[in-house]
Design an enzyme around this catalytic site. Sequence first.
Site, PDB file in Angstrom:
ATOM      1  N   SER A   1      38.616  38.734  44.069  1.00 47.32           N
ATOM      2  CA  SER A   1      38.338  37.158  43.593  1.00 47.32           C
ATOM      3  C   SER A   1      37.553  36.243  44.286  1.00 47.32           C
ATOM      4  O   SER A   1      36.222  36.834  44.541  1.00 47.32           O
ATOM      5  CB  SER A   1      39.786  36.458  43.757  1.00 47.32           C
ATOM      6  N   HIS A  27      45.618  39.362  37.452  1.00 53.62           N
ATOM      7  CA  HIS A  27      44.743  39.112  38.728  1.00 53.62           C
ATOM      8  C   HIS A  27      45.427  39.467  40.059  1.00 53.62           C
ATOM      9  O   HIS A  27      46.374  38.821  40.482  1.00 53.62           O
ATOM     10  CB  HIS A  27      44.502  37.709  38.705  1.00 53.62           C
TER      11      HIS A  27
END
Length: 421
Positions: free
Chosen positions: A266, A402
Amino acid sequence: MGMKWKPILPLLVLMMNAATAAEPPANYDETKVPPIVLPELLKNGDGSPVKTAADWTGKRRPELLALFEKQMFGRAPERPALAFEVQEEAVPALNGKALRKQIKVFFTGKKESPGMNLLIYTPASASAQSPVPFFLGLNFEGNPSVCEDPRILPRMEPAAGQLANGQPAPTAKPAAPGSQTSRWQVEWLVSQGFGTATAWYWDIDPDYDDGFKNGVHALYPDFEKSRTGESWGSLAAWAWGLRLGMDYLEKEPLCDAKHVALHGHSRLGKSALWAGATDERFSLVISNESGCGGAALSKRPFGETVGRINTVFPHWFCGNYHAWSNREPEMPFDQHQLLALIAPRALLVGSAEEDLWADPTGERLALEASAPAFFLTVGEAKSAKSPLLQARQAYFIRPGKHDVMFSDWQAWVDFARAVWK
Ligand code: GTR
């Protein structure tokens, strides 16, 4: 007094309207993505073609590096000469399956300066005679979170800070020991013959908009005094810290420093890409779900946008990058060019099917569009010895959200084995 303030109010309301009006809602509809034109990869700024690996290395690569430094991540000060302190010599850990070491790496080259705690595990069999390949990455929640080991030194809590707007800064989320075990897979990784090194990213720069008053920015006051739109933001600071981590790994007897994979998830995947682009000592770079400002193409209006990221995280990129908010079609660069800077080294881009905010398709398309730089440079560097040119690049997508999952680690290790054999 009252009179003085009155005329300002409508102006404020106007400005707020302008700010919200400028941020269109995120698009998740592929049919609404218009055809996009990507900036050229193998053409120099002066229009001349990049035909050989030497053209790339000598001209185009430095030109693109300068472009990303100036327009996106910002210029960082030179790293100091390495200064470190061994806080813990290699000791058996994880029920004898590993060795653990803890090192403080200082940020100004002076031993009394602030620094980051580097936590290292290797297989128990690693030695100076048989050093092991390593994975290096920053962690989100502090070293004690990466596995259940009560001997990990506690994280160094930063002093309470202030946001650039004068409000109290958020404090780092407290992390339970081992809370990130599934994201780090330390035991499994050492069982596979790899070392792992990590530090808490807040050690380098706390993740909030403080106007660059704290973290490593504060340690370089002369550099900060002449801050401009080209000066380093927080992503560049974390990248700078990763490079300092590599400075240490080059000195670490248990590490085979020719085989260090840099990884990040990320926002830390964005930093890993910038560190990997600028520092050729990383032989493999892994960007996991790094999305906007990472591996995903900015010119594809899908998920997070440049305007949105600059608004929510104004401290991540350099000042100049803010000029591109909501002007993606005009941007003279895009993320395929950043990925290309890793060539001819190895690059893995990881996505998750449900992570639409990060635009998995945009991540894949950027990787594909970076391929010509890999073909050009790897082809000439390895010639007939490497029939599988694509083996320098991998795209991995898995079901789910995610996150960093075990299946991600399996893919990273498989790829590392393939490129390092
Ligand atoms: C999100 C941000 C992403 C990504 C993510 C993360 O809020 O919009 O760009 O960086 O945070 O780092 O977890």
